[in-house]
Design an enzyme around this catalytic site. Sequence first.
Site, short mmCIF file in Angstrom:
data_model
loop_
_atom_site.label_atom_id
_atom_site.label_comp_id
_atom_site.label_asym_id
_atom_site.label_seq_id
_atom_site.Cartn_x
_atom_site.Cartn_y
_atom_site.Cartn_z
CB VAL A 11 -0.99 -0.04 0.86
CG1 VAL A 11 -1.92 1.12 1.78
CG2 VAL A 11 -1.72 -1.30 0.93
CB THR A 124 -7.03 -2.64 7.09
OG1 THR A 124 -7.68 -2.24 5.96
CG2 THR A 124 -8.71 -3.67 7.02
CG PHE A 252 -15.47 -10.14 -6.11
CD1 PHE A 252 -14.52 -8.94 -6.92
CD2 PHE A 252 -13.98 -10.71 -5.13
CE1 PHE A 252 -13.18 -8.56 -6.60
CE2 PHE A 252 -12.95 -10.05 -5.12
CZ PHE A 252 -12.69 -9.18 -5.87
CB CYS A 263 -7.15 -7.80 1.79
SG CYS A 263 -5.56 -7.10 1.95
CE LYS A 324 -4.74 -10.22 -7.08
NZ LYS A 324 -5.76 -9.11 -6.87
C1 UDX Z 1 -8.82 -7.17 -2.01
C2 UDX Z 1 -9.54 -6.28 -2.25
O1 UDX Z 1 -10.23 -6.98 -3.50
C3 UDX Z 1 -9.05 -4.78 -2.45
O2 UDX Z 1 -10.04 -4.34 -2.75
C4 UDX Z 1 -8.49 -4.33 -0.71
O3 UDX Z 1 -7.87 -3.40 -0.61
C5 UDX Z 1 -7.44 -5.93 -0.05
O4 UDX Z 1 -8.04 -7.20 -1.03
P1 UDX Z 1 -6.17 -8.06 -3.07
O5 UDX Z 1 -5.98 -9.87 -1.76
O6 UDX Z 1 -5.41 -7.74 -3.69
O7 UDX Z 1 -7.64 -7.16 -2.75
O8 UDX Z 1 -7.64 -9.78 -4.01
P2 UDX Z 1 -8.37 -10.28 -4.86
O9 UDX Z 1 -8.67 -9.80 -6.92
O10 UDX Z 1 -9.45 -9.31 -4.28
O11 UDX Z 1 -8.70 -11.47 -4.91
C6 UDX Z 1 -8.63 -11.79 -3.66
C7 UDX Z 1 -8.93 -13.21 -3.45
O12 UDX Z 1 -10.30 -13.55 -3.83
C8 UDX Z 1 -8.26 -14.34 -4.78
O13 UDX Z 1 -7.67 -15.50 -3.82
C9 UDX Z 1 -8.80 -15.12 -5.55
O14 UDX Z 1 -8.37 -15.81 -6.58
C10 UDX Z 1 -10.50 -14.47 -5.06
N1 UDX Z 1 -11.56 -15.14 -5.91
C11 UDX Z 1 -11.87 -13.44 -6.79
C12 UDX Z 1 -12.31 -16.08 -6.07
O15 UDX Z 1 -11.74 -16.45 -5.49
N2 UDX Z 1 -12.98 -15.32 -6.52
C13 UDX Z 1 -13.72 -14.65 -7.47
O16 UDX Z 1 -14.48 -14.43 -7.84
C14 UDX Z 1 -12.88 -13.27 -7.38
#
Ligand code: UDX
Length: 466
Positions: A11, A124, A252, A263, A324
């Site tokens: 961040v 956070t 999502f 997060c 991811k």
């Molecule tokens: C998240 C929030 O999106 C962001 O706004 C916050 O500030 C920090 O946390 P991030 O952790 O980078 O961001 O990843 P994100 O893209 O949100 O995905 C989080 C997890 O959810 C990943 O493991 C991803 O694979 C999973 N995911 C996401 C799913 O399994 N399915 C989905 O449809 C979307």
Amino acid sequence: MKITIFGAGYVGLSTAVCFATKYDVSLVDVDHEKISAIKAGKSLIYEAQLDELLEKGLSSGNLRIFNIEENIPPSEIIFIAVGTPSDQDGYINLQFVRNVVKTIQKRQKEILNPNYSLIAIRSTVIPGTTRRYLQHLEKRGNIGIAFSPEFLSQGTAIKDTLYPCRMIIGSNTAMASTFLKSFYTNFYGEKIPILQMSIESAEFAKYAANAFLATKISFVNELANIVESVDDADIGDVMDSIGYDPRISPFFLKAGIGFGGSCFPKDVRALLQFAQDNLAEKPSLLNAVLEVNENRPLKVTKLLREHLGELDGKIIAIFGLTFKPGTNDIRETPALSVIRSLWRNGAKIHAHDPIIDRIDLRSFSRYGVKFFSDIESCLTGTHACILLTEWPEYQEISINKLVSNMAQKIIIDGRRIYADRKIPVDVCYLTIGSSINRKNHLPFNHTPNKSSNNLKSFDAPLSIDT
Ligand code: UDX
């Protein structure tokens, strides 16, 4: 305008390089190794556009990097962007925020602008933290306090910082709120909505956003489990259909092996603990969100055992170690749970990731994992391949090429990236949330499962009298 940012993690660093496109930014951290690397233009974080912006900031002189012991120039805006990790019991650990506040307090004359400075927490933190840690400074006059969260996702951190969907300002005085608002308007222009509210509402808003998204994912994953018990149904089609409803939105809704990262798991745990302390009861929905998620990675090993039998001595290829695509972050990555479970069952593990050279591999090494930077070598002689991260490199490859050197052609797709492809008949392709491919590949030691008959509540197929 001069800005100081404490914390050079995801961040802090992303925020610093973005604000340095327009302002003088001082970035401060306690980690000497990290600071030396950043000073030399190396970010240690794999993030699109970060290296270019870092180079630009350093060469223009807008971005200056400091160890905490160095003299930090005074600024009008101080952002606190240090980590707030989970303790073992799920509580948020605020020691890094506390340390920064102590530093600011001790070195006020050096760090703050004598006329007015605004100190904003960007990390956070649970509701009440900003007031608890900063209010005593505010009382000294010429200091405003605020909480202003970030919503950046890893892999798109720069884009999300430069073009946010909204900015939130939580403050208890009109002066602090107006000051930060005019800074954001100056940087972002008039098009980005800027929401002003109380400090506590803003602190809560950050948890609410992450908890809601995590809930969405666990909801989809729970439905994916149910869909698997219905002949000829596929979670992808089901979710595409509901995503057209603007009240639901198409984002999502991807079923998979669950959420990881720095997060969602941490924030849901912290909110759960916070709620439990405040309400004296466990919020059942948030609890279920975590429970569903914890079981996700084991789905793929269960599928594998059903189709391959005993894993002892079998070689299994893992595709993707990061939580991811687009990041080298492995915090709370589902890959670790999958690897641990395979290892406990006696499997030998090969692992590939497109950015394996930029990943800290120590946590995987204890499970005897052999690492590969080349897809073909990783797959040679393996009895199955489990796909865990949807990197574009895996999406581009043909299934025939993928299986060509495998000892047994079993693909378990934890992210459904091949779910819409035509699968060659000699390949056993299994994915989450779909019974469609599965019926062509009966499990090892298969016995018919009565509960998979979706007409079980009827005595016989319906006939229509004419
Ligand atoms: C998240 C929030 O999106 C962001 O706004 C916050 O500030 C920090 O946390 P991030 O952790 O980078 O961001 O990843 P994100 O893209 O949100 O995905 C989080 C997890 O959810 C990943 O493991 C991803 O694979 C999973 N995911 C996401 C799913 O399994 N399915 C989905 O449809 C979307």
